[in-house]
Scaffold this motif. Sequence first.
Motif, PDB file in Angstrom:
ATOM      1  N   SER A 116       0.741  -1.005   0.029  1.00 10.07           N
ATOM      2  CA  SER A 116       0.288   0.019  -0.032  1.00 10.07           C
ATOM      3  C   SER A 116       0.912   1.129   0.035  1.00 10.07           C
ATOM      4  N   PHE A 121      -0.160   2.274  -6.362  1.00 13.95           N
ATOM      5  CA  PHE A 121      -1.295   2.311  -5.552  1.00 13.95           C
ATOM      6  C   PHE A 121      -2.012   3.407  -5.040  1.00 13.95           C
ATOM      7  N   GLN A 122      -1.180   4.352  -4.457  1.00 13.94           N
ATOM      8  CA  GLN A 122      -1.704   5.562  -3.857  1.00 13.94           C
ATOM      9  C   GLN A 122      -2.296   6.379  -4.779  1.00 13.94           C
ATOM     10  N   GLY A 125      -5.327   3.773  -6.663  1.00 15.88           N
ATOM     11  CA  GLY A 125      -6.149   3.002  -5.588  1.00 15.88           C
ATOM     12  C   GLY A 125      -7.663   3.022  -5.812  1.00 15.88           C
TER      13      GLY A 125
END
Length: 888
Positions: A116, A121-122, A125
């Motif tokens: 994460s 993914f930030q 997401g």
Amino acid sequence: MPNPYSTSQRLFLGWIEFSYRHAAWILLTLLLLAVIATGYTARNLGIYTDTADMLSEDLPFRVNLARFNESFPQYDETLLLVLDAPTPEQAHQAATRLTAFLQAAPASSGEIYHLSGEEFFQINGLLYNDPDELAQLADRLSAAQPLIARISRDPTLHAFLEVLNEAIEALRTGRELELAAILRDVATTLKANESGTRHPLSWQALFQEDDRKTSYREFITLKPELDFEQLFPAEQIISTIRDAVRELDLEGQYATQLRITGEVALSHEELNSAMLGAQDAGVIALICVAVILFVALRSIGSVITVLVSLMLGLMLTAAFATVAVGHLNLISIAFAVLYIGLGVDYAIHLLLRYAELAKDHRPGTEILLIAGRDTGRSLIICALTTAIGFYAFTPTDYSGIAELGVISGTGMLISLVVTLTAVPALQRFLPVKAEALHKRTITSWLATHWLRKPRAVLLVTLLTALASATTLPYVQFDHNLLNMQNPQGEAVRTFRELLADKDHTPWFGAIPAHSLQKAEQLTRELAQLPEVNKVISISDFVPTQQTEKLALIDDIALTLGPDFFAEIPQRANAHPIEQQQAILETLQQSLERFVAERPEHPTSSAAYELSTTIGALRSRLAALNPPQSMALLEAINQDLLGLLPDSLERLQKALTAEAVDIQTLPESLRVRWQSATGDYLVLAYPASNIDDNEALRRFVRTVQQHAPQLSGTPAIILEAGDAVVNAFIQAFALALIGAVLTLLWLLRSVASTVLVLIPLLLAALFTVTATVVFHIPFNFANIIALPLLLGIGIDSSIHMVTRSRHHRLTGHGLLHTSTARAIFYSAMSTMAGFGSLSFSTHLGTASMGLLLAIGVFFILVCVFLVLPNLLQVLDRTSMTINKRESGA
């Protein structure tokens, strides 16, 4: 006059006499050898802890595992760091800081992966949410837009309370606003502050989640470089991680708790508990054996004789282990305790026979030679059969046990040689006296009470054996390696907690596929299986319905406006105390009016809770002086708004998402799902908690029908367990065949061989039944019990049958001999040695000790109850036949 002894007997007795006559030189030589052996062992004996290498590399599952580890080495030998915090922001911040710290620490060399925390993914997401979830997020952020805008410009307690007050007033006028969650969360934060704890307000939870959790979790995966030549290969990296947590003050700054698990941590804990267990068991065994020896021999000198012989043999056996194997593993580390339990047997038999003969007041040399003559043959047979019981492990595919077999089997032969050397030599200085014998012992009590009705005893034994045979279909093997470890260990407790969570279970099926198309096909097939919860491959990291989702994300960004993406100022709570106290009073009054006017409103209960909490806060402030009041308000400001900048920053990134395909996936993610050799990884997660053996078997066997190349921990432990069971069926068969051939060769009698084996096989049957009755399943450690008991238990039968045959004793006469006493006390010392293992915190070792102790108990029962009665019945039958023949 010709010598009545054979060549082997003459050599045997000659060695005893030589040791007795040259006692001083013999003992000095043995002491020198022991010192050299101990020094050599201390410098060269290692501990090997890689349990995966304890089974043959040629087994199909090991072939699959080797291929998987070659393609995806990052999944092998890993640590899993589990961070829990009250809010998602705290958990993420703590994990991010710890990851950066470990990446910069030289002592933590290896791969560190925080999923994460990946920038990819930030940013993207939100694309992994369903469109409905994104729509709900859009609605929540749209409703919260005025609050976000105000607080972003002025992130202070006064501004926040003003916005809340305006929202409550709007509710009073009839506007529909969803305020229950934020009011309840603010109340929770204020109550935590009042109680002296910290529970910051989570803005991320308010923005994105409907359900409130008490704890949020982040995972970090490490693949450290381990040195298996070190005693504790993972000790340095685990210490580095714990030092980092203390240095970063993760608990103080982020209220984050760290737990370390994963296969490396589990192995580390297992080695610790196995080492400590073996150490403690060795001390307990030595003390118990010393006590039993004193009760048996009634002489401190004799106890010293046996213990000196025992320790000399143990040192020489350890040196042999160093030369022949070079290391101990998690199973062979128990050899010392096994040796203590078994190594005293030969000395006990020799000394008790010596004491029995000493009452005739013959010269010491003569008594020793007669005792050696009477016990020597059975001692040699016992040493050979016990060694065979251990050596039977060596041809199996279970190399971890094979090493124990080589070490302990040779140890039994070393024990015999040392006993026949050291004990005669020590008799020169510490002779056993005839008065040391008991006039009444438990064996004579057995002779009085259990030989009156031999046929009845044999009938009961037969019926018991038949009843025991009915339990054989219920015998179980426990494949679960966790059940062998200390259940109180942090790694085990954490691992079991994760196993119960279907979405985060660390046990999954790993399947390499030759192509992306094959990986996608497997994903579709396995996802249909009821035993499978979810299936993941690299294609699952390409979000679906991206056009629709990107449009929703653009709408959210448009709703929040361009000012939302401005940098959030870091502003202190600078408003005067009076002004802050005034807004608290105003907010409380607004909440009270709302509750009074709209008691049935869904938000009323949350409003009432916050109103009460603010009232308690105002009372606290009234009791404090101005500096204390300002400090309290500043702490509350931090609790309510401290996490806002991070939440808004992460939301800002998430609103810049762009279209994703396989080519745009980050390299750090791609290498975990696509190997350099072109294999694609498919992970199948079980639908049930496979901490349960039956669920484990169903999951593995079902997936293997679609993917025979299945690897991963579930497949490994299931296949390893089946391989171990097959190995021990083979070991038991080899031990039995070896014992039978040895007995036939040395006893020269089929009848005597059968008499020796009957109590042994009965004891094995009763031991297996005990595993069912007392719910002690076989496992990777205690399964050595049956072939080992075959080698151990045969000793008692051999001594009893040999004494009966050579001195024509049965029944009462046999149980009153030194042989019977020696068998009893030898068995007691063996039970003490094995039983001491049951106190180990390592449950595998403990179950091994318990099962061996139970087995020796049944051997004792069968040798003293069944065998004497059987001999008595056979003797009476033979006498009756002889009388009939003579009468005829």
